[in-house]
Design an enzyme around this catalytic site. Structure first.
Site, short mmCIF file in Angstrom:
data_model
loop_
_atom_site.label_atom_id
_atom_site.label_comp_id
_atom_site.label_asym_id
_atom_site.label_seq_id
_atom_site.Cartn_x
_atom_site.Cartn_y
_atom_site.Cartn_z
N ASP A 10 0.88 -1.15 0.00
CA ASP A 10 0.00 0.00 0.00
C ASP A 10 0.93 1.22 0.00
O ASP A 10 2.11 1.10 0.36
CB ASP A 10 -0.86 -0.04 1.27
CG ASP A 10 -1.67 1.22 1.45
OD1 ASP A 10 -2.32 1.65 0.49
OD2 ASP A 10 -1.65 1.79 2.57
N LEU A 11 0.43 2.37 -0.41
CA LEU A 11 1.30 3.56 -0.48
C LEU A 11 1.16 4.44 0.77
O LEU A 11 2.10 4.57 1.57
CB LEU A 11 0.96 4.36 -1.73
CG LEU A 11 1.73 5.67 -1.92
CD1 LEU A 11 3.21 5.42 -2.14
CD2 LEU A 11 1.16 6.45 -3.11
N ASP A 12 -0.04 5.03 0.90
CA ASP A 12 -0.26 6.00 1.98
C ASP A 12 -0.23 5.32 3.34
O ASP A 12 -1.05 4.44 3.61
CB ASP A 12 -1.62 6.70 1.76
CG ASP A 12 -1.68 7.45 0.44
OD1 ASP A 12 -0.76 8.23 0.17
OD2 ASP A 12 -2.64 7.25 -0.32
N THR A 18 1.24 10.34 4.01
CA THR A 18 0.48 11.38 3.32
C THR A 18 -0.75 11.80 4.12
O THR A 18 -1.40 12.79 3.76
CB THR A 18 -0.01 10.88 1.94
OG1 THR A 18 -0.49 9.55 2.15
CG2 THR A 18 1.08 10.90 0.90
N LYS A 46 -8.44 6.91 6.67
CA LYS A 46 -7.27 6.15 6.20
C LYS A 46 -7.70 4.96 5.35
O LYS A 46 -8.52 4.15 5.79
CB LYS A 46 -6.42 5.69 7.38
CG LYS A 46 -5.66 6.86 7.98
CD LYS A 46 -4.60 6.44 8.97
CE LYS A 46 -3.87 7.67 9.47
NZ LYS A 46 -3.11 7.42 10.69
N SER A 115 -2.67 0.54 -4.22
CA SER A 115 -3.15 1.73 -3.50
C SER A 115 -4.50 2.21 -4.03
O SER A 115 -4.79 2.06 -5.22
CB SER A 115 -2.12 2.85 -3.68
OG SER A 115 -2.65 4.09 -3.30
N ALA A 116 -5.28 2.81 -3.14
CA ALA A 116 -6.57 3.40 -3.55
C ALA A 116 -6.38 4.77 -4.19
O ALA A 116 -7.30 5.31 -4.80
CB ALA A 116 -7.47 3.54 -2.32
N LYS A 146 -11.09 -1.13 -1.38
CA LYS A 146 -10.77 -2.04 -0.28
C LYS A 146 -11.92 -1.92 0.73
O LYS A 146 -12.43 -0.81 0.90
CB LYS A 146 -9.45 -1.61 0.40
CG LYS A 146 -8.25 -1.65 -0.54
CD LYS A 146 -7.02 -1.00 0.11
CE LYS A 146 -5.88 -0.87 -0.89
NZ LYS A 146 -4.69 -0.20 -0.35
N GLU A 170 0.07 -3.32 4.65
CA GLU A 170 -1.09 -2.41 4.73
C GLU A 170 -1.20 -1.74 6.09
O GLU A 170 -0.99 -2.37 7.11
CB GLU A 170 -2.35 -3.24 4.54
CG GLU A 170 -3.09 -3.04 3.26
CD GLU A 170 -3.64 -1.65 3.00
OE1 GLU A 170 -3.74 -0.83 3.93
OE2 GLU A 170 -3.97 -1.38 1.85
N ASP A 171 -1.59 -0.45 6.08
CA ASP A 171 -1.78 0.25 7.36
C ASP A 171 -3.26 0.47 7.71
O ASP A 171 -3.55 0.92 8.81
CB ASP A 171 -1.09 1.63 7.33
CG ASP A 171 -1.82 2.61 6.44
OD1 ASP A 171 -2.13 2.24 5.29
OD2 ASP A 171 -2.09 3.73 6.90
C1 BG6 Z 1 -5.69 6.09 0.34
C2 BG6 Z 1 -5.60 7.03 1.52
O1 BG6 Z 1 -4.47 5.48 0.11
O2 BG6 Z 1 -6.05 6.83 -0.83
C3 BG6 Z 1 -6.92 7.77 1.70
O3 BG6 Z 1 -5.30 6.30 2.69
C4 BG6 Z 1 -7.27 8.49 0.40
O4 BG6 Z 1 -6.82 8.67 2.77
C5 BG6 Z 1 -7.30 7.49 -0.75
O5 BG6 Z 1 -8.53 9.13 0.52
C6 BG6 Z 1 -7.61 8.16 -2.10
O6 BG6 Z 1 -6.57 9.03 -2.42
P1 BG6 Z 1 -6.57 10.11 -3.57
O7 BG6 Z 1 -5.13 10.52 -3.65
O8 BG6 Z 1 -7.05 9.41 -4.81
O9 BG6 Z 1 -7.50 11.19 -3.16
MG MG Z 2 -2.73 3.18 3.54
#
Ligand code: BG6
Ligand code: MG
Length: 215
Positions: A10-12, A18, A46, A115-116, A146, A170-171
């Site tokens: 996962d990224l964030d 972030t 999150k 990542s989302a 997810k 994953e966090d």
């Molecule tokens: C997830 C974050 O990775 O991405 C969320 O944990 C965030 O907080 C989601 O809302 C979507 O991100 P983005 O950059 O498409 O707005």
């Molecule tokens: Mg995350």
């Protein structure tokens, strides 16, 4: 146990923090809509997609908007969020990440992103780590959020590796569930309090190594 041959990150919250930038941007939106958005409230966002995050924010502020207005506010938040993204530097890569990537690559493991975020590519570019990833699955490539396993299954498919041979880092609780729904091993990054369903939980990737990939 299956032989692990790929790691999906996962990224964030795993590779970079972030959440603080998302928080600033959502808080600014709350202010514009005349309510305060606390750091505690931010915890609920999150791992949650942009539109679902907006819906939670509006619920907290007790505000109802048309679908059209919602899209406009989500865009506005993203413009503010991207102002932070554009200023990101490789210094923001979380401790241990690069050492672990290097060890994995040297040992022949594949690395994917799951990542989302629709900003994932921009973030990876700012952090100068995009080339580490064999496959990138982000919010522009998925239809289901997810805890649906789609993001991780697409990652495994892109790598041409069986899900049973993948480990997810994953966090977010929904992310851990997504990994388990994909029938992958999962290392939760954070606290066992909310990530207890993961096969293992670690506070971060600092000191993570291949030897610890036993389940
Ligand atoms: C997830 C974050 O990775 O991405 C969320 O944990 C965030 O907080 C989601 O809302 C979507 O991100 P983005 O950059 O498409 O707005
Ligand atoms: Mg995350």
């Amino acid at each position: 146990m299956g032989q692990i041959s790929a790691c999906i990150f996962d990224l964030d919250g795993v590779v970079v923090d972030t959440a603080k930038y998302h928080y600033q941007a959502w808080k600014r939106l709350g202010k514009e809509l005349n309510f305060d958005f606390s750091e505690d409230d931010n915890e609920r966002l999150k791992g949650v997609s942009r539109m679902d995050s907006l819906n939670i924010l509006l619920e907290i502020g007790n505000i109802t908007l048309s679908e059209e207005d919602k899209l406009a506010y989500a865009d506005k938040k993203n413009i503010w969020y991207k102002e932070f993204v554009m200023k990101m530097t490789p210094d923001e890569i979380l401790p241990g990440v690069l050492d672990f990537f290097k060890e994995l690559k040297d040992a022949g493991y594949k690395i994917a992103l799951g990542s989302a975020s629709k900003n994932a590519v921009a973030i990876l570019e700012k952090l100068e780590i995009i080339d580490w990833f064999d496959v990138i699955i982000d919010g522009t490539k998925t239809k289901k959020a997810k805890p649906d396993p789609e993001v991780f299954l697409l990652g495994a498919k892109g790598l041409n590796i069986d899900p049973a041979n993948c480990v997810v880092f994953e966090d977010a609780e929904a992310g851990v569930e997504a990994a388990l729904n994909a029938e992958m091993y999962c290392v939760g990054i954070g606290s066992p309090k909310n990530l207890g369903k993961a096969h293992k939980v670690m506070p971060g990737l600092l000191n993570m190594n291949i030897e610890k990939l036993t389940f």
